[in-house]
Every structure is written in C-alpha cells, then in structure tokens.
Design a protein around this motif. Structure first.
Motif, mmCIF file in Angstrom:
data_model
loop_
_atom_site.group_PDB
_atom_site.id
_atom_site.type_symbol
_atom_site.label_atom_id
_atom_site.label_comp_id
_atom_site.label_asym_id
_atom_site.label_seq_id
_atom_site.Cartn_x
_atom_site.Cartn_y
_atom_site.Cartn_z
ATOM 1 N N ILE A 169 0.928 -1.120 -0.160
ATOM 2 C CA ILE A 169 -0.034 0.221 -0.026
ATOM 3 C C ILE A 169 0.946 1.172 0.072
ATOM 4 C CG2 ILE A 169 -1.810 1.184 1.197
ATOM 5 C CD1 ILE A 169 -2.645 -1.617 0.175
ATOM 6 N N TYR A 170 0.799 2.151 -1.133
ATOM 7 C CA TYR A 170 1.466 3.055 -1.070
ATOM 8 C C TYR A 170 0.577 4.375 -1.310
ATOM 9 C CZ TYR A 170 5.085 -0.090 -1.683
ATOM 10 O OH TYR A 170 6.041 -1.102 -1.473
ATOM 11 N N VAL A 171 1.335 5.659 -0.957
ATOM 12 C CA VAL A 171 0.761 6.903 -1.030
ATOM 13 C C VAL A 171 1.727 8.003 -1.543
ATOM 14 C CG1 VAL A 171 -0.024 8.940 0.136
ATOM 15 C CG2 VAL A 171 -0.500 6.610 1.066
ATOM 16 N N ASP A 172 1.099 8.741 -2.685
ATOM 17 C CA ASP A 172 1.780 9.692 -3.151
ATOM 18 C C ASP A 172 0.947 10.890 -3.013
ATOM 19 O OD1 ASP A 172 2.755 11.658 -5.078
ATOM 20 O OD2 ASP A 172 2.471 10.816 -6.881
ATOM 21 N N VAL A 173 1.496 11.768 -2.049
ATOM 22 C CA VAL A 173 0.783 12.909 -1.489
ATOM 23 C C VAL A 173 0.821 14.111 -2.484
ATOM 24 C CG1 VAL A 173 1.032 12.279 0.888
ATOM 25 C CG2 VAL A 173 2.833 13.845 0.017
ATOM 26 N N THR A 174 1.459 13.828 -3.564
ATOM 27 C CA THR A 174 1.809 15.202 -4.495
ATOM 28 C C THR A 174 1.358 14.668 -6.278
ATOM 29 O OG1 THR A 174 4.060 14.943 -4.563
ATOM 30 C CG2 THR A 174 3.291 16.570 -3.154
ATOM 31 N N PHE A 175 0.280 14.385 -6.454
ATOM 32 C CA PHE A 175 -0.203 13.818 -7.512
ATOM 33 C C PHE A 175 0.270 14.654 -8.716
ATOM 34 C CE2 PHE A 175 -3.415 12.988 -10.943
ATOM 35 C CZ PHE A 175 -2.997 11.358 -11.114
ATOM 36 N N GLU A 214 4.343 5.745 -12.333
ATOM 37 C CA GLU A 214 5.635 4.515 -12.360
ATOM 38 C C GLU A 214 5.454 3.828 -10.842
ATOM 39 O OE1 GLU A 214 9.402 3.325 -12.807
ATOM 40 O OE2 GLU A 214 8.030 4.701 -14.255
ATOM 41 N N ILE A 215 4.657 4.356 -9.933
ATOM 42 C CA ILE A 215 4.466 3.151 -8.876
ATOM 43 C C ILE A 215 3.525 2.042 -9.098
ATOM 44 C CG2 ILE A 215 3.144 3.292 -6.472
ATOM 45 C CD1 ILE A 215 4.492 6.161 -5.801
ATOM 46 N N LEU A 216 2.515 2.652 -9.830
ATOM 47 C CA LEU A 216 1.341 1.793 -10.433
ATOM 48 C C LEU A 216 1.900 0.683 -11.118
ATOM 49 C CD1 LEU A 216 -1.478 4.146 -10.986
ATOM 50 C CD2 LEU A 216 -1.601 2.300 -9.321
ATOM 51 N N SER A 217 2.958 1.113 -12.116
ATOM 52 C CA SER A 217 3.508 0.342 -12.952
ATOM 53 C C SER A 217 4.360 -0.961 -12.298
ATOM 54 C CB SER A 217 4.689 0.821 -13.969
ATOM 55 O OG SER A 217 5.734 1.245 -13.284
ATOM 56 N N ARG A 218 4.539 -0.862 -10.996
ATOM 57 C CA ARG A 218 5.491 -1.674 -9.916
ATOM 58 C C ARG A 218 4.613 -2.492 -9.025
ATOM 59 N NH1 ARG A 218 11.097 1.379 -9.155
ATOM 60 N NH2 ARG A 218 11.253 2.731 -10.645
ATOM 61 N N GLY A 252 -1.804 -4.817 -4.762
ATOM 62 C CA GLY A 252 -1.170 -3.403 -3.991
ATOM 63 C C GLY A 252 -2.291 -2.338 -4.439
ATOM 64 N N HIS A 253 -2.200 -1.236 -3.682
ATOM 65 C CA HIS A 253 -2.901 -0.088 -4.028
ATOM 66 C C HIS A 253 -2.225 1.363 -3.691
ATOM 67 C CE1 HIS A 253 -7.176 0.917 -5.076
ATOM 68 N NE2 HIS A 253 -6.884 1.929 -4.309
ATOM 69 N N LEU A 254 -2.521 2.301 -4.548
ATOM 70 C CA LEU A 254 -1.814 3.566 -4.378
ATOM 71 C C LEU A 254 -2.983 4.322 -4.178
ATOM 72 C CD1 LEU A 254 0.466 5.738 -4.821
ATOM 73 C CD2 LEU A 254 -0.117 5.721 -7.071
ATOM 74 N N TYR A 255 -2.788 5.259 -3.131
ATOM 75 C CA TYR A 255 -3.476 6.473 -2.786
ATOM 76 C C TYR A 255 -2.968 7.885 -3.114
ATOM 77 C CZ TYR A 255 -6.600 3.050 -0.175
ATOM 78 O OH TYR A 255 -7.510 2.025 -0.122
ATOM 79 N N SER A 256 -3.281 8.564 -4.085
ATOM 80 C CA SER A 256 -2.610 9.999 -4.357
ATOM 81 C C SER A 256 -3.396 11.125 -4.029
ATOM 82 C CB SER A 256 -2.372 9.881 -6.133
ATOM 83 O OG SER A 256 -1.365 8.830 -6.087
ATOM 84 N N PHE A 257 -2.697 12.217 -3.440
ATOM 85 C CA PHE A 257 -3.467 13.121 -2.766
ATOM 86 C C PHE A 257 -3.045 14.732 -3.823
ATOM 87 C CE2 PHE A 257 -3.635 10.688 0.528
ATOM 88 C CZ PHE A 257 -4.355 11.167 1.794
ATOM 89 N N ASP A 258 -4.308 15.346 -4.041
ATOM 90 C CA ASP A 258 -3.805 16.553 -4.558
ATOM 91 C C ASP A 258 -5.139 17.505 -4.268
ATOM 92 O OD1 ASP A 258 -3.348 18.779 -6.523
ATOM 93 O OD2 ASP A 258 -1.674 17.565 -7.156
ATOM 94 N N GLN A 259 -4.936 18.786 -3.759
ATOM 95 C CA GLN A 259 -6.095 19.637 -3.567
ATOM 96 C C GLN A 259 -6.419 20.492 -4.709
ATOM 97 O OE1 GLN A 259 -4.846 22.464 -0.821
ATOM 98 N NE2 GLN A 259 -2.745 22.572 -1.476
ATOM 99 N N ASP A 260 -5.708 20.393 -5.782
ATOM 100 C CA ASP A 260 -5.934 21.447 -6.883
ATOM 101 C C ASP A 260 -6.722 20.564 -7.924
ATOM 102 O OD1 ASP A 260 -5.946 22.799 -9.245
ATOM 103 O OD2 ASP A 260 -3.889 23.493 -9.243
#
Length: 304
Positions: A28-34, A42-46, A51-59
């Motif tokens: 389980i991974y987090v990208d806090v700056t999507f 790149e994370i998703l390709s691995r 597995g799961h990726l949570y990505s944050f962006d306020q914009d």
C-alpha cells in the motif's frame, strides 16, 4: 523524458524517488503530490492486483490526469489530512510514501493563477482555488510587521522590513490586485543584477503563506511516521532550504525541529534509518531537460 497531460508537469528524479520506495508488488503506497501523475504512474507500474496507491492533490486541475486503474484512488485533499483519509479508507499502515514538494511546472506556466512574475494575472497563488486567502488578500490586509515576517522567514530576504513598508504605503493609495501591480511596487527595492532571484524569493514567500505550506508539511510528515510500517519507506523531493530542513530534521531526529533525544547509551532516538546519507540530486542531463529540477534534493528514509 516523461511528460504528463500535455506537459502539465515533468516528474523530477522519477526513477530515483520511486526506486527509493523499495516497492513490494502487493504493498500500500501513497503519493501525496499527484500533480501530473508521473510518479503515481511509475508506482502503479510496479504493483499488482493486491497492491494499491492513494494519491493526494488539492488542485482541481490535477483531476484531468487521474489514472484509470483499479489499484488507484485519487484523494482530492491537502496532504496535511493524510492520516484522516487513511482512516477513512480503512488503512492502518502503509508500505511507502512519496512527496514531490513545491510547485508544479503547470502552476508556474498557468498565466491565470498568479504563481509567476512572468505573467500579469490576479494575485492569487492558491493551490486550492475553492478556499482560503489569496496573495492579494495577504498583501492588502496583513499588518506591516506580519508581512515583514513572511518575507524574512519564507523568502529569507534581508530587506523584508523595507518591502513590507513600501507595500503598506502603496496599498493606501491603490489596492494591489495583480502580479504587475505588485511588481511595480516592490521592483525599485531590488538591484537589477539580482532582480529575478529576489522577485522569485518574494513570490515564494507569499505562496508559502497563502497555502500554509510549512505547517502542512510538518503535519503530513508526523502522520507518515505514525502510519508507515516498520521497513516502510519515505521518499521526499524538496526544492528550497526551508522545506528541506524540515524533511532532514524529521528523518534524522523524528521531529520537524530537529531536537535530538538520546537513550541511556547515548544513541539518537529516531523512528527512521537514513537510506541515503547524502542527498540525491538530478543528473546534469535531467537539469538541462527540466530546469525545475535544478534545485531538487531527494532524501529517503526507512521506518525502524
């Protein structure tokens, strides 16, 4: 060179930062700056189906880059709320977190947002266009002493008091509403040979205040400490000394202030083990391809 969403943003130190996460396919991974989604892709390709990726962006602009992938969840929020959102999704621990701090090339190149002194635009600078004070609100309403503090602390400008004084004198005559209004007021204080560098510092200081960047970074890093698994990785790219100092302190001492605590035997107590003792910087080739990368520093640490 990888670009995303019609060069919305060129990811910096892409391979180094993602390699630093030591990705486990089912983790389980987090990208806090999507942003443009470069690091997230790149994370998703691995990772695989578990597995799961949570990505944050306020914009809201970043949402045009959302990845259609069952292993991906986009979180429209400031990363300071990292812990709250992980609890919302029922995630107690994560295997790694990546942060590419600062401002995306998209924001600097968007002529309407007020992030750059290259364009005449409303003095806004909000990452989240839906709420909060704009840069114009701050320039026109803050007390002179508060303005001076912002320019000194966040821009490291030695003439911060003169800057604040000339702004307050001019805003009485006419409200400062655009980037050009602002430049016309402060430009006389800068020497021609340093003008661009000093203007960049002023705009940086304002942007940090508008978006509460330093407090958000501290909250996110503290949350990361609590939700990373033992052996989980923290991979952070910084662009200026203020944020780099906070990240460095956090990784070395476990707190943003860098206060060292020792056990009975004199060993430093910290939740992290440094993976790279020296910062990783972009190659000359990357710096030539992507000017934004020139000030980038990558630090990687592992949760003990």
């Amino acid at each position: 060179m990888i670009t995303t969403a019609k060069t919305y943003h060129v990811p910096v130190l892409l391979k180094d930062s993602v390699d630093g996460l030591n990705i486990q396919p089912g983790g389980i991974y987090v990208d806090v700056t999507f942003g443009g989604g470069g690091h997230s892709r790149e994370i998703l390709s691995r990772i695989n189906g578990n597995g799961h990726l949570y990505s944050f962006d306020q914009d809201p602009d970043a949402e045009q880059n959302i990845v259609a992938n069952p292993n991906f969840t986009f979180v429209r929020s400031n990363f300071r709320y990292l812990k709250n959102w992980m609890q919302y999704y029922g995630i107690e621990k994560i295997d790694g977190l990546l942060a590419d701090l600062g401002v995306s090339s998209h924001h600097f190149d968007d002529e309407t947002r007020g992030f750059s002194f290259r364009f005449d635009a409303p003095l806004d600078m909000r990452m989240n266009k839906r709420s909060g004070n704009t840069a114009a609100d701050i320039i026109n309403n803050y007390e002179e002493e508060n303005l001076a503090d912002i320019f000194y602390l966040y821009g490291e400008l030695k003439n911060s008091r003169k800057l604040a004084s000339i702004i307050c004198k001019n805003r009485i005559q006419k409200k400062i509403e655009t980037t050009q209004d602002f430049i016309n007021v402060i430009e006389p204080l800068f020497k021609r040979e340093r003008e661009k560098k000093d203007l960049a510092k002023v705009f940086q200081a304002l942007r940090i205040e508008v978006n509460h960047e330093m407090s958000a970074l501290k909250e996110m890093l503290k949350a990361a400490v609590s939700i990373l698994k033992p052996g989980g990785r923290l991979s952070v790219i910084t662009y200026h000394s203020l944020e780099d100092r906070i990240v460095k302190n956090m990784m070395k001492s476990g707190n943003p202030e860098g206060k060292i605590e020792q056990d009975f035997f004199g060993r430093i107590e910290t939740p992290f083990k440094l993976i790279n003792s020296k910062v990783i910087v972009p190659t000359r080739e990357e710096q030539e391809r992507n000017p934004r990368s020139r000030s980038a520093k990558l630090r990687i640490a592992e949760k003990k």
